[in-house]
Motif scaffolding. Structure first.
Motif, PDB file in Angstrom:
ATOM      1  N   ALA A 170       4.159   9.046   3.895  1.00  0.00           N
ATOM      2  CA  ALA A 170       3.536   8.029   3.049  1.00  0.00           C
ATOM      3  C   ALA A 170       2.079   8.350   2.754  1.00  0.00           C
ATOM      4  CB  ALA A 170       3.634   6.653   3.716  1.00  0.00           C
ATOM      5  N   GLN A 171       1.362   8.832   3.763  1.00  0.00           N
ATOM      6  CA  GLN A 171      -0.053   9.124   3.542  1.00  0.00           C
ATOM      7  C   GLN A 171      -0.223  10.264   2.549  1.00  0.00           C
ATOM      8  OE1 GLN A 171      -2.464   7.040   5.243  1.00  0.00           O
ATOM      9  NE2 GLN A 171      -3.530   7.846   3.464  1.00  0.00           N
ATOM     10  N   ALA A 173       6.585   4.703   3.933  1.00  0.00           N
ATOM     11  CA  ALA A 173       6.090   4.581   5.309  1.00  0.00           C
ATOM     12  C   ALA A 173       7.183   4.883   6.336  1.00  0.00           C
ATOM     13  CB  ALA A 173       5.527   3.181   5.528  1.00  0.00           C
ATOM     14  N   ASP A 219       7.365   8.512   8.563  1.00  0.00           N
ATOM     15  CA  ASP A 219       6.735   8.657   9.885  1.00  0.00           C
ATOM     16  C   ASP A 219       7.479   7.871  10.953  1.00  0.00           C
ATOM     17  OD1 ASP A 219       3.415   8.692   8.492  1.00  0.00           O
ATOM     18  OD2 ASP A 219       4.568  10.353   9.323  1.00  0.00           O
ATOM     19  N   LYS A 246       0.826  -1.217   0.000  1.00  0.00           N
ATOM     20  CA  LYS A 246       0.000   0.000   0.000  1.00  0.00           C
ATOM     21  C   LYS A 246       0.856   1.260   0.000  1.00  0.00           C
ATOM     22  CE  LYS A 246      -3.861   2.353   2.173  1.00  0.00           C
ATOM     23  NZ  LYS A 246      -4.849   2.407   3.259  1.00  0.00           N
ATOM     24  N   TYR A 247       1.872   1.306   0.848  1.00  0.00           N
ATOM     25  CA  TYR A 247       2.589   2.576   1.050  1.00  0.00           C
ATOM     26  C   TYR A 247       4.014   2.588   0.519  1.00  0.00           C
ATOM     27  CZ  TYR A 247      -1.185   3.996   4.193  1.00  0.00           C
ATOM     28  OH  TYR A 247      -2.398   4.341   4.726  1.00  0.00           O
TER      29      TYR A 247
END
Lengths: 568, 72
Positions: free
Chosen positions: A276-277, A247, A250, A242-243
């Motif tokens: 990442a978000q 990631a 963070d 997903k990331y």
């Protein structure tokens, strides 16, 4: 039997040989480092005729096994002065398999004013063609021209203007599954070694007819499915999907090891703007060519890569990895993903390592050539590298040289290779790994961070670093993606079963680890013979004398401890 | 009440009532049981410091959990 293709870059002579040893069976770093140690005099000039460049695919290359097509490139590094293995994803590994090759070797070196050559390897012949039309062009344009001439499915390897001009931070770019040379063996200046042999590109055509043979095809297919299941079930591997590696922004911010302001701090205010978000949301919002869950090779069940689009949804850079987000982001106090993406794109075009160039720009900012946080200035400095200007030559020669020329003492490197994106005074395990890698500061080798109960103490970190040096090196040893290690960390049986089913060769876990340890021993021996001493396995003095601003820690690791961590 | 924030995860935040002090390992196991998902190896951070399985967790502690990945 495994094929090795030797190409004399001075005479154009081409020879095909075969070898059946276990080094050739395993391929990857096991083979590249073995060949470097056997065939390259450790005291040679990295740009001279006695240095060689070895391209080696891995034991499971060309098969259905997920994430198994890395290509290891080995040589003597101009950046560190020691041995180097740097590996890349993409399609070069499988194209080599299809041509019946485990290794390609570039030997000798022509006169420096010789014309540029493209090596073209096909099923019927290998030839050296005129490559002068590529000279001076960026990697993206070279990639397009090579695709046009040889087809998008050809496995292409090329260098940028940095490599053509023998800059120490230059890397080697390899074709991705879309036919773009975007997958980098970035570290250690191997692009310059290729440039010193006046080879501007190598093309492995898509006409190869060799298919992998199996001792037990059924068992192989079963074992291959098992790997996929392990990767999909592993809760860590799935987070990569997903990331991606982004990631880590963070995580490193929380652990106070996010390199910030030329490695003086471990946190950056506003780090969430490049985390990442934010990356994930930006890619999704912009759509178009943007992708998360992107594979650098097929097949791959992890798919940790990404395609970062510009505001119009057009591909701006692929991929953007955590190391770049830190070294070209927080290290320069930059809080804008578009700026980082533009810098990364220019680095790809210039054919340079984003870590060493990001660190070098940090040095330039420390020296007052620009303000920390000035994104436009950072982009301009990357353009200087691409255009090989005087300043560009300095920055493109890596962080150590940049520090010497620009008069900066706090220079983040070991053996001349820039420290990756884990500030060492905040993680003494990673510090130990950086100080004991034969390749210079390296994070893929010996990643301790997750397993450090107390990152700021050095207690127990020799053993911890060595444990993970072994685990990390296992994947390089056979051409697998490093992230597969999470699924076979405690039990290598799934991969060893694949070797048995493919080659009818039984290699036990302990025998495999013996190969890994032998490789590490040989690499350290090479470095020793190259003149690298214990004094070189140190950070610059400021890391020992000055506290990191967030953790308050200094490096307190002794030469004796790092020597222990290098002993196999 | 102990607050556990699962970062970069669909699990989100959880608040747990537990007989404190209790080990972090027990708290994590409670979270896993409640979310019915295995988070695998993690980074656990409380007030800027790494938490180990053996560390004791007190009432009103806030713990951030990150996936145990690496960079590249």
């Amino acid at each position: 039997m495994f094929g090795i293709l030797r190409i004399n870059t001075a005479t154009g002579e081409v020879k095909r040989e075969k070898d059946n040893s276990k080094h050739f069976l395993l391929g990857g770093r096991t083979l590249s480092s073995h060949l470097v140690c056997e065939e390259i005099p450790a005291d040679c000039d990295p740009f001279g005729k006695r240095n060689k460049l070895f391209f080696c695919n891995g034991a499971l290359s060309g098969t259905t096994v997920s994430s198994s097509d890395r290509v290891s490139i080995g040589s003597k590094s101009p950046l560190t002065g020691g041995i180097k293995e740097s590996n890349a994803g993409g399609i070069v590994g499988v194209r080599m398999t299809q041509q019946g090759l485990r290794s390609i070797v570039l030997e000798d070196a022509p006169a420096k004013d010789n014309g540029w050559k493209i090596i073209v390897i096909g099923k019927d012949k290998t030839e050296l063609l005129d490559g002068n039309f590529l000279a001076g062009k960026g990697v993206y344009e070279k990639s397009d021209l090579l695709s046009e001439r040889f087809g998008k499915k050809a496995g292409c390897i090329t260098i940028g203007p940095a490599g053509e001009n023998l800059l120490f931070a230059s890397g080697i770019a390899c074709s991705d599954p879309h036919g773009v040379c975007s997958r980098y063996a970035g570290r250690g200046g191997l692009g310059a070694v290729m440039g010193s042999k006046r080879i501007i590109a190598m093309v492995i055509l898509d006409d190869g007819e060799e298919k992998p043979q199996y001792a037990d095809k059924q068992a192989f297919q079963k074992a291959s499915k098992r790997i996929v299941n392990l990767l999909k079930e592993n809760p860590v591997s799935t987070k990569f999907t997903k990331y991606g590696t982004a990631a880590m922004v963070d995580i490193c911010q929380a652990l106070k090891v996010l390199p910030t302001r030329n490695f003086t701090s471990g946190t950056m205010e506003g780090a969430e703007k490049i985390n990442a978000q934010t990356m994930h949301d930006t890619i999704k919002e912009r759509g178009g060519e943007g992708r998360t869950q992107h594979a650098c090779m097929n097949p791959c069940a992890i798919q940790c890569s990404n395609v970062y689009p510009d505001q119009d949804g057009k591909l701006l850079c692929s991929p953007i990895e955590y190391e770049t987000m830190a070294l070209m982001g927080s290290n320069l106090c930059l809080k804008n993903l578009d700026t980082i993406a533009r810098m990364n794109r220019i680095a790809n075009d210039a054919g340079v390592d984003t870590l060493d160039c990001g660190a070098a720009i940090g040095i330039a900012m420390e020296a007052g050539l620009a303000e920390f946080g000035d994104g436009e200035a950072a982009i301009k400095m990357m353009e200087e590298i691409l255009n090989v200007t005087s300043l560009g030559r300095i920055l493109g020669s890596g962080v150590k040289i940049a520090g010497k020329v620009l008069g900066v003492r706090h220079v983040p490197h070991v053996l001349g290779q820039a420290i990756p994106a884990y500030e060492p005074r905040g993680t003494k395990g990673m510090a130990m790994t950086y100080l004991s890698s034969p390749m210079g500061a390296d994070h893929t080798f010996g990643f301790t961070l997750r397993d450090e109960e107390d990152p700021i103490t050095k207690k127990g970190k020799v053993a911890l670093s060595k444990k993970f040096q072994l685990i990390g090196s296992r994947m390089d040893a056979m051409g697998m993606c490093n992230f597969v290690r999470y699924s076979v960390r405690d039990d290598m049986t799934p991969l060893l079963d694949l070797l048995k089913a493919r080659y009818d060769v039984v290699i036990s876990a302990s025998e495999f680890d013996d190969f890994v340890k032998d490789t590490l021993r040989m690499e350290h021996q090479f470095n020793s013979e190259a003149g690298i001493t214990a004094l070189d396995y140190r950070f610059t003095e400021t890391f020992y004398d000055e506290a990191q601003l967030d953790t308050g820690e200094k490096i307190d690791i002794t030469d004796q401890e790092t020597a222990e961590a290098r002993m196999w | 009440m102990v607050t556990v924030n699962f970062k970069l995860s669909d699990v989100g935040s959880m608040q747990l009532e537990s007989t404190v002090p209790v080990t972090f390992e027990k708290i994590l196991n409670q979270c896993i049981a409640r979310s019915a998902s295995d988070c695998g190896a993690v980074f656990a951070i409380r007030s800027g410091k790494v938490l180990t399985n053996r560390d004791m967790v007190a009432d009103s502690d806030v713990i951030d959990i990150y996936p145990g990945i690496s960079g590249g």
